[in-house]
Write an enzyme that holds these catalytic residues in place. Structure first.
Site, PDB file in Angstrom:
ATOM      1  CG  ASP A 120      -8.468   3.608  -5.688  1.00 34.86           C
ATOM      2  OD1 ASP A 120      -9.704   3.641  -5.907  1.00 34.86           O
ATOM      3  OD2 ASP A 120      -7.712   2.808  -6.270  1.00 34.86           O
ATOM      4  CE1 TYR A 157      -7.533   3.807  -0.712  1.00 38.30           C
ATOM      5  CE2 TYR A 157      -5.200   3.346  -0.383  1.00 38.30           C
ATOM      6  CZ  TYR A 157      -6.392   3.089  -1.028  1.00 38.30           C
ATOM      7  OH  TYR A 157      -6.447   2.093  -1.972  1.00 38.30           O
ATOM      8  CD  GLU A 173      -2.981  -0.676  -0.138  1.00 40.00           C
ATOM      9  OE1 GLU A 173      -3.162   0.515  -0.492  1.00 40.00           O
ATOM     10  OE2 GLU A 173      -3.480  -1.636  -0.756  1.00 40.00           O
TER      11      GLU A 173
END
Length: 263
Positions: free
Chosen positions: A137, A119, A36
């Site tokens: 996203d 996020y 990520e």
């Protein structure tokens, strides 16, 4: 919109069209965290070989925490945004010290780690633990706006609530992977006309570009001087010293007298 019909449409499409990505073959929270952070503002194709090489060098979070920072930066070289590598290693050190080497499963604890924002914390919880935390996203934002016929000015808060309500029960991992693939190949920005929230500023010969060039030199040559950098980049020594100050503050380089090295 019929929520169930929408969910089925996306998930059935995904079953037949899913991308084969290495981080989708694991639920290891550490591996997910690495992927990520690498994927932030970096294309998938560039990340794949870097992700595999990084985990080969640092198979456990303890390996990463204990590694020389110079080695971490060498393996990160080519991904850009090198401060991400520093923050990732700092997060690994905190996890080893505070959580006995186990990436926390708590959102607040994750968000208190260096380099982990809303996020990324949601993505770790969704992809590693299959928990229903929305990961919005660019692709997923575009799908929600398009399918729900919403304005591009819709607030992030409203999008978050809507995204959370759309996650199928016990299928957060599959759902988010499916949306990302659907958005990148079917509901593209070109097809929908929906713009990304942010566009990257011109990169070539920006300060970030010069910082990246200096780090590439250090990865290759191990050490250098202000004069050498200035000559190679055709900048004044004063300009290079100014950029080096930023790199030192970000813990990306070390400067001792005239000797410049990776940390």
């Amino acid at each position: 919109m019929d929520k169930q019909a929408f969910q089925q449409k996306i998930l059935i499409w995904y079953e037949n069209n899913k991308r084969d990505l290495p981080w989708r073959k694991t639920i290891n929270p550490y591996h997910i965290m690495v992927s990520e952070i690498m994927l932030q503002q970096t294309q998938v194709d560039r990340v794949i070989p870097k992700y595999e090489a990084f985990l080969k060098a640092f198979p456990t979070i303890q390996n990463l925490a204990e590694a020389p920072t110079s080695q971490v930066l060498e393996l990160w070289s080519g991904l850009g945004y090198n401060s991400r590598a520093i923050r990732l290693q700092e997060a690994a050190k905190v996890i080893c010290k505070r959580y006995e080497g186990q990436v926390p499963k708590n959102r607040d604890a994750l968000m208190n780690l260096p380099g982990i924002g809303p996020y990324t914390s949601n993505a770790i919880l969704s992809f590693a633990h299959n928990l229903s935390f929305p990961c919005i996203d660019t692709n997923i934002r575009r799908i929600i706006l398009h399918e729900l016929k919403l304005s591009e000015s819709t607030s992030q808060e409203k999008l978050y609530v809507l995204a959370e309500s759309l996650i199928p029960e016990n299928r957060s991992r599959d759902w988010h992977n499916a949306l990302m693939d659907y958005g990148s190949s079917i509901l593209t920005a070109r097809k929908t006309g929906i713009k990304s929230l942010t566009t990257q500023s011109k990169f070539l010969h920006s300060r970030r570009w010069y910082r990246g060039q200096i780090l590439k030199m250090l990865v290759k040559e191990k050490e250098t001087t202000v004069q050498k950098i200035a000559q190679q980049l055709e900048k004044s020594s004063a300009e290079i010293e100014d950029i080096l100050e930023e790199l030192v503050k970000a813990k990306l380089v070390s400067v001792e007298q005239e000797r410049i090295t990776l940390p």
